[in-house]
Design an enzyme around this catalytic site. Structure first.
Site, PDB file in Angstrom:
ATOM      1  N   GLU A 181       0.811  -1.229   0.000  1.00 35.75           N
ATOM      2  CA  GLU A 181       0.000   0.000   0.000  1.00 35.75           C
ATOM      3  C   GLU A 181       0.844   1.279   0.000  1.00 35.75           C
ATOM      4  O   GLU A 181       0.621   2.189   0.794  1.00 35.75           O
ATOM      5  CB  GLU A 181      -0.935  -0.026   1.220  1.00 35.75           C
ATOM      6  CG  GLU A 181      -1.828  -1.249   1.254  1.00 35.75           C
ATOM      7  CD  GLU A 181      -2.696  -1.333   2.503  1.00 35.75           C
ATOM      8  OE1 GLU A 181      -2.742  -0.361   3.270  1.00 35.75           O
ATOM      9  OE2 GLU A 181      -3.327  -2.389   2.696  1.00 35.75           O
ATOM     10  N   GLU A 297      -6.173 -10.759  -1.140  1.00 37.74           N
ATOM     11  CA  GLU A 297      -6.979 -10.534   0.082  1.00 37.74           C
ATOM     12  C   GLU A 297      -8.484 -10.469  -0.238  1.00 37.74           C
ATOM     13  O   GLU A 297      -9.223  -9.706   0.332  1.00 37.74           O
ATOM     14  CB  GLU A 297      -6.536  -9.242   0.786  1.00 37.74           C
ATOM     15  CG  GLU A 297      -5.046  -9.162   1.058  1.00 37.74           C
ATOM     16  CD  GLU A 297      -4.647  -7.954   1.864  1.00 37.74           C
ATOM     17  OE1 GLU A 297      -5.545  -7.275   2.419  1.00 37.74           O
ATOM     18  OE2 GLU A 297      -3.440  -7.670   1.960  1.00 37.74           O
TER      19      GLU A 297
HETATM   20  O1  G3I Z   1      -2.841 -10.260  18.870  1.00 39.74           O
HETATM   21  C1  G3I Z   1      -3.053  -8.988  19.517  1.00 39.74           C
HETATM   22  C2  G3I Z   1      -3.530  -9.214  20.938  1.00 39.74           C
HETATM   23  O2  G3I Z   1      -2.454  -9.815  21.676  1.00 39.74           O
HETATM   24  C3  G3I Z   1      -3.912  -7.866  21.561  1.00 39.74           C
HETATM   25  O3  G3I Z   1      -4.428  -8.075  22.855  1.00 39.74           O
HETATM   26  C4  G3I Z   1      -4.998  -7.230  20.678  1.00 39.74           C
HETATM   27  C5  G3I Z   1      -5.476  -5.889  21.203  1.00 39.74           C
HETATM   28  O4  G3I Z   1      -4.487  -4.903  20.939  1.00 39.74           O
HETATM   29  O5  G3I Z   1      -4.428  -6.994  19.354  1.00 39.74           O
HETATM   30  C6  G3I Z   1      -4.125  -8.243  18.729  1.00 39.74           C
HETATM   31  O6  G3I Z   1      -3.551  -7.985  17.488  1.00 39.74           O
HETATM   32  C7  G3I Z   1      -4.487  -7.527  16.532  1.00 39.74           C
HETATM   33  C8  G3I Z   1      -4.283  -8.376  15.262  1.00 39.74           C
HETATM   34  O7  G3I Z   1      -5.101  -7.887  14.181  1.00 39.74           O
HETATM   35  C9  G3I Z   1      -4.575  -9.845  15.485  1.00 39.74           C
HETATM   36  O8  G3I Z   1      -5.922 -10.032  15.718  1.00 39.74           O
HETATM   37  C10 G3I Z   1      -4.144  -6.067  16.213  1.00 39.74           C
HETATM   38  O9  G3I Z   1      -4.459  -5.279  17.338  1.00 39.74           O
HETATM   39  C11 G3I Z   1      -4.974  -5.593  15.014  1.00 39.74           C
HETATM   40  O10 G3I Z   1      -4.565  -4.292  14.619  1.00 39.74           O
HETATM   41  C12 G3I Z   1      -4.722  -6.528  13.831  1.00 39.74           C
HETATM   42  O11 G3I Z   1      -5.553  -6.108  12.755  1.00 39.74           O
HETATM   43  C13 G3I Z   1      -5.135  -6.608  11.472  1.00 39.74           C
HETATM   44  C14 G3I Z   1      -4.871  -5.391  10.560  1.00 39.74           C
HETATM   45  O12 G3I Z   1      -4.552  -5.831   9.224  1.00 39.74           O
HETATM   46  C15 G3I Z   1      -3.664  -4.582  11.063  1.00 39.74           C
HETATM   47  O13 G3I Z   1      -2.498  -5.391  10.994  1.00 39.74           O
HETATM   48  C16 G3I Z   1      -6.297  -7.421  10.880  1.00 39.74           C
HETATM   49  O14 G3I Z   1      -6.469  -8.624  11.651  1.00 39.74           O
HETATM   50  C17 G3I Z   1      -6.000  -7.790   9.439  1.00 39.74           C
HETATM   51  O15 G3I Z   1      -7.139  -8.425   8.856  1.00 39.74           O
HETATM   52  C18 G3I Z   1      -5.684  -6.520   8.630  1.00 39.74           C
HETATM   53  O16 G3I Z   1      -5.292  -6.957   7.340  1.00 39.74           O
HETATM   54  C19 G3I Z   1      -4.957  -5.906   6.400  1.00 39.74           C
HETATM   55  C20 G3I Z   1      -3.770  -6.379   5.586  1.00 39.74           C
HETATM   56  O17 G3I Z   1      -2.672  -6.645   6.455  1.00 39.74           O
HETATM   57  C21 G3I Z   1      -3.411  -5.342   4.523  1.00 39.74           C
HETATM   58  N1  G3I Z   1      -4.582  -5.073   3.659  1.00 39.74           N
HETATM   59  C22 G3I Z   1      -5.779  -4.616   4.401  1.00 39.74           C
HETATM   60  C23 G3I Z   1      -6.158  -5.676   5.445  1.00 39.74           C
HETATM   61  C24 G3I Z   1      -7.423  -5.243   6.186  1.00 39.74           C
HETATM   62  O18 G3I Z   1      -7.185  -4.051   6.880  1.00 39.74           O
END
Ligand code: G3I
Length: 392
Positions: A181, A297
């Site tokens: 991105e 995705e």
């Molecule tokens: O695992 C931690 C947990 O230990 C903690 O307690 C909790 C609260 O802070 O967070 C958990 O991690 C979360 C993680 O997902 C796993 O569930 C992160 O906060 C959260 O920000 C993360 O969100 C991911 C997001 O990208 C940011 O990385 C989403 O699952 C994921 O579906 C999303 O995927 C993105 C692609 O990487 C790029 N393209 C867009 C897509 C959707 O936004």
């Protein structure tokens, strides 16, 4: 009088408005026009008949393609039924979280591979391809990054990250989303590069630097530039397609070791803006650069569709089949991954900063399997697209 709401990217994706309106703002009055568009999408006579019981990975492999999905560690290792479904349907796995900086890097001098290693081992024992996501992104950077990384040390830190992470999984990872991105058509820059910490600290060359470093760390991995917002016949998506093509041409012209474009394809079930001819010509332009293409995705947001699940499933399936039938005609496309396999674990239903479920009017149904792991019409649609794809 209509109130203007400024939405960020994630809200736009999760509200499913990126394919409907100009990115960025939504006049409340426009929301009413959604229903007119929905009438065009809803065709109860459209059938999604599938022959046989072969899984998605088997149908993809029969055409020289692969199918897989994004997954998180907990559902995969705590939900037995989901794990069995994942093994049955998926020939590839991409970690939704566990190869990102925040997950891998507790601090500037250490790495935590516990979860990524577990997923890598799982793919090996189940004969799956492993995708790496993602080495350079402006989101999910650990809190220490801003405090400790500066223009003097950024190259060394990025090089160390890529060499360590890519080197650890050398010959195991099929393909890496090296940069994710990097384009923002609203950045105001002639090159349309997004104003990320990487650009601020290293300048535009961070992209080539990342690809060259990854190629040295694993000469066998396919190196991918990954992007969203490329799918629709809208002013913004068209501008982004032009900007991405320009970036890819420039990287190729410099001899950068880049091998593929990753198209995220977060689609919107309520959009009528998909133009298969225009999109196929974009895919052809990417292929003419000698690049492969991955759909990385894929999901179809149904938030703006009717509450009735039969109607919603019908429309979501039509979007999947129309999109993939067009895309798979392009032989440079080598694989398709959905961003999740089951509605039970879709990112679209969660607030990704807290990990909590969003207060939605009804439970979303964007993916091939329902919350109980049953195949839905969306599964049929993807199966039909693989069955009718030309063999690679
Ligand atoms: O695992 C931690 C947990 O230990 C903690 O307690 C909790 C609260 O802070 O967070 C958990 O991690 C979360 C993680 O997902 C796993 O569930 C992160 O906060 C959260 O920000 C993360 O969100 C991911 C997001 O990208 C940011 O990385 C989403 O699952 C994921 O579906 C999303 O995927 C993105 C692609 O990487 C790029 N393209 C867009 C897509 C959707 O936004």
């Amino acid at each position: 009088m209509t109130r203007k709401i400024l939405l960020n990217r994630r809200q736009i994706l999760q509200l499913g408005l990126g394919g409907l309106t100009g990115i960025g703002t939504l006049a409340l009055g426009q929301a009413k026009c959604l229903s007119k568009q929905l009438e065009k999408l809803d065709n109860p006579n459209r059938k999604f008949t599938v022959i046989g019981q072969a899984s998605l990975k088997q149908r993809a492999a029969a055409k020289g393609l692969f199918y897989g999905a994004a997954v998180r560690i907990n559902p995969l290792f705590q939900d037995k039924k989901f794990r069995a479904n994942f093994i049955q349907e998926c020939g590839a796995l991409v970690p939704e979280w566990d190869l990102k900086w925040t997950s891998l890097r507790p601090d500037i001098s250490s790495f935590n591979f516990t979860y990524a290693d577990r997923l890598a081992k799982f793919t090996q024992s189940n004969g799956m391809l492993l995708r790496g996501h993602t080495l350079v992104w402006h989101e999910s950077l650990p809190t220490w990054f801003q405090k400790e990384v500066n223009s003097a040390n950024v190259a060394k830190i990025l090089q160390q990250h890529i060499k360590t992470v890519v080197g650890r999984y050398a010959r195991q990872v099929h393909s890496w989303d090296v940069v994710n991105e990097a384009i923002d058509i609203k950045s105001g820059r002639a090159d349309n590069l997004r104003n990320t910490p990487w650009l601020q600290l290293m300048g535009p060359d961070y992209i080539e630097f990342a690809f060259r470093t990854a190629a040295q760390a694993d000469p066998h991995a396919l190196l991918v530039y990954n992007e969203y917002g490329l799918d629709y016949d809208s002013r913004d998506d068209e501008a982004k397609r032009v900007a991405v093509l320009k970036l890819l041409k420039d990287l190729k012209w410099r001899g950068t070791p880049i091998h593929a474009l990753g198209i995220q394809a977060h689609l919107n079930g309520a959009s009528t803006l998909f133009n298969s001819q225009k999109f196929r010509s974009f895919l052809g332009n990417v292929a003419s650069l000698g690049l492969k293409i991955l759909i990385t995705e894929l999901d179809v947001l149904d938030k703006n569709l009717p509450e009735d699940t039969t109607k919603r499933d019908q429309i979501v399936a039509a979007v999947y089949e129309d999109y993939l039938s067009a895309v798979l005609q392009e032989k440079a496309v080598i694989g398709v991954l959905t961003w999740g396999l089951s509605d039970r674990y879709t990112w679209l239903a969660e607030d990704n900063s807290s990990g909590k479920l969003l207060p939605l009017p009804f439970s979303l149904r964007p993916l091939p399997l329902d919350v109980n792991g049953n195949r839905k019409l969306a599964w049929n649609a993807i199966a039909r697209a693989f069955d009718s794809a030309p063999r690679r």
